[in-house]
Design an enzyme around this catalytic site. Structure first.
Site, PDB file in Angstrom:
ATOM      1  N   HIS A 152      -6.147  10.647   8.328  1.00  0.00           N
ATOM      2  CA  HIS A 152      -6.938  11.145   7.194  1.00  0.00           C
ATOM      3  C   HIS A 152      -7.750  12.388   7.585  1.00  0.00           C
ATOM      4  O   HIS A 152      -8.965  12.450   7.402  1.00  0.00           O
ATOM      5  CB  HIS A 152      -7.858  10.058   6.643  1.00  0.00           C
ATOM      6  CG  HIS A 152      -7.126   8.921   5.991  1.00  0.00           C
ATOM      7  ND1 HIS A 152      -7.749   7.968   5.230  1.00  0.00           N
ATOM      8  CD2 HIS A 152      -5.806   8.588   5.988  1.00  0.00           C
ATOM      9  CE1 HIS A 152      -6.850   7.094   4.794  1.00  0.00           C
ATOM     10  NE2 HIS A 152      -5.662   7.460   5.242  1.00  0.00           N
ATOM     11  N   GLU A 245      -3.808  10.039  -6.691  1.00  0.00           N
ATOM     12  CA  GLU A 245      -4.468  10.726  -7.794  1.00  0.00           C
ATOM     13  C   GLU A 245      -4.113  12.206  -7.875  1.00  0.00           C
ATOM     14  O   GLU A 245      -3.801  12.843  -6.865  1.00  0.00           O
ATOM     15  CB  GLU A 245      -6.004  10.627  -7.625  1.00  0.00           C
ATOM     16  CG  GLU A 245      -6.547   9.223  -7.631  1.00  0.00           C
ATOM     17  CD  GLU A 245      -8.054   9.176  -7.428  1.00  0.00           C
ATOM     18  OE1 GLU A 245      -8.603   8.056  -7.478  1.00  0.00           O
ATOM     19  OE2 GLU A 245      -8.679  10.239  -7.239  1.00  0.00           O
TER      20      GLU A 245
END
Length: 379
Positions: A152, A245
């Site tokens: 990440h 998203e």
């Protein structure tokens, strides 16, 4: 604001392959028959591509090499002067973008994972590209604090139409950090081209929030682009298990992670009961189940007129391209996934970009990755 979960999908399977695509392979989509042209191959996990005014391309390899393609030929030698990168986990050499005035200053920007005794983080370096080497290199941003996690990192960059540089920084696998204003993790950062902080950044008057932050509550954005008409920055973001998203990036907004999500933990347990909360921005579209979105681009070219204005998303997990229609009605954006193609392609799509001449390009995130150009197939 309306957002869609799936909507009606039209899943079109092209050639079912699990090996690198061969030159001039063709497949059918709803509107067009496409030809895949392999421009370069044998790259180690290519991550990003940038288009030079001369017509060449720069491509990053995650293990730390910056490569040059000219006239559809891969230069045999990597570009010199790339910084040492932490090619561990999801880290390594990540994005490459050109300065908006590259033709005059030859400045390029690299994002990458960096390691010190204090841990790992995402950095941005600026340097001048001349004679197949980087010169006058300087680190203009470093996400703090560092941590030991190897995933990440975010790392996607884009310049908007006003010349501001945006960078995504992932939550580093420590989800609570995305809601902490004194932490760069889990955010979109906005900078001047030299790394200094714009005076109108939304939190510069708030001592509890780092000045560089433009948004909070982002899990791990892996795609970022600029809307061609409005100049707004849009991003795609990895959810956990579900809840990927698409977001419109707005100053000072909180995008909710991990307080709100459509996803669950990878073992199936609940992260939160909330899919929306007051004061937190809902996604324009979410994918549940996850497709693991990567690079994104708005299409404005002439090769495929029916696709103009639509948003194209690469996908890692599902190894496909998602085509999303974007409309603006009564002050709200409405997004609808219209088609998935390249299913069965068998390769992770790390990036999708439109070149200045309006052509779509993709990168495949494989040990022998490819740079592939999408063209209309001739009759």
């Amino acid at each position: 604001m309306r957002f869609s979960n799936f909507g009606p999908l039209s899943v079109l399977i092209g050639w079912l392959i699990s090996v690198p695509v061969q030159a001039d392979m063709q497949f059918q989509t709803q509107e067009y028959r496409l030809k895949l042209e392999v421009v370069a191959e044998g790259l180690s996990h290519p991550w990003s591509i940038a288009f030079l005014p001369s017509g060449g391309q720069l491509v990053t390899e995650r293990d730390g090499r910056l490569r040059l393609i000219q006239q559809d030929q891969l230069h045999p030698d990597p570009i010199a002067g790339v910084p040492d990168v932490a090619a561990t986990g999801q880290g390594g050499l990540l994005d490459v973008v050109l300065h908006p005035d590259y033709e005059n200053n030859q400045l390029i920007y690299l994002s990458y994972a960096d390691a010190t005794a204090e841990g790992l983080t995402t950095r941005v370096m600026r340097a001048r590209l001349q004679n197949h080497a980087l010169h006058d290199a300087e680190v203009i941003f470093e996400a703090l604090p560092r941590s030991s996690a190897g995933h990440h990192f975010g790392g996607r960059m884009v310049f908007d139409q006003a010349g501001f540089l945006y960078l995504s920084v992932g939550d580093r696998g420590e989800r609570a950090r995305a809601q902490q204003g004194d932490d760069h993790a889990g955010s979109i950062v906005r900078l001047h081209d030299d790394g200094s902080v714009p005076a109108d950044n939304p939190f510069v008057e708030n001592p509890a929030v780092r000045d560089e932050l433009y948004t909070l509550g982002n899990r791990n954005p892996q795609g970022i682009t600029v809307h061609p008409q409005t100049g707004e920055v849009w991003s795609s973001e990895h959810g956990p298990r579900g809840g990927d998203e698409i977001n419109r990036i707005m100053a000072g907004m909180n995008y909710g992670w991990p307080e709100v999500t459509y996803g669950v933990n990878y073992i199936g347990t609940t992260i939160t009961e909330h899919t929306e909360l007051p004061g937190m921005v809902s996604p324009l579209l979410h994918w549940t189940p996850s497709i693991a979105p990567s690079g994104i681009t708005f299409y404005t070219g002439d090769d495929f007129p029916a696709w103009q204005g639509q948003l194209f998303n690469g996908a890692l997990k599902d190894r496909l391209i998602s085509r999303v229609s974007v409309t603006y009605e009564q002050g709200e954006y409405q997004l609808q996934e219209e088609e998935r193609f390249l299913q069965g392609f068998g390769q992770r799509i790390r990036d999708i970009r439109q070149s200045p001449d309006g052509v779509l390009w993709i990168l495949t995130d494989e040990t022998r990755g490819q740079v592939v150009r999408l063209r209309p197939a001739s009759d």
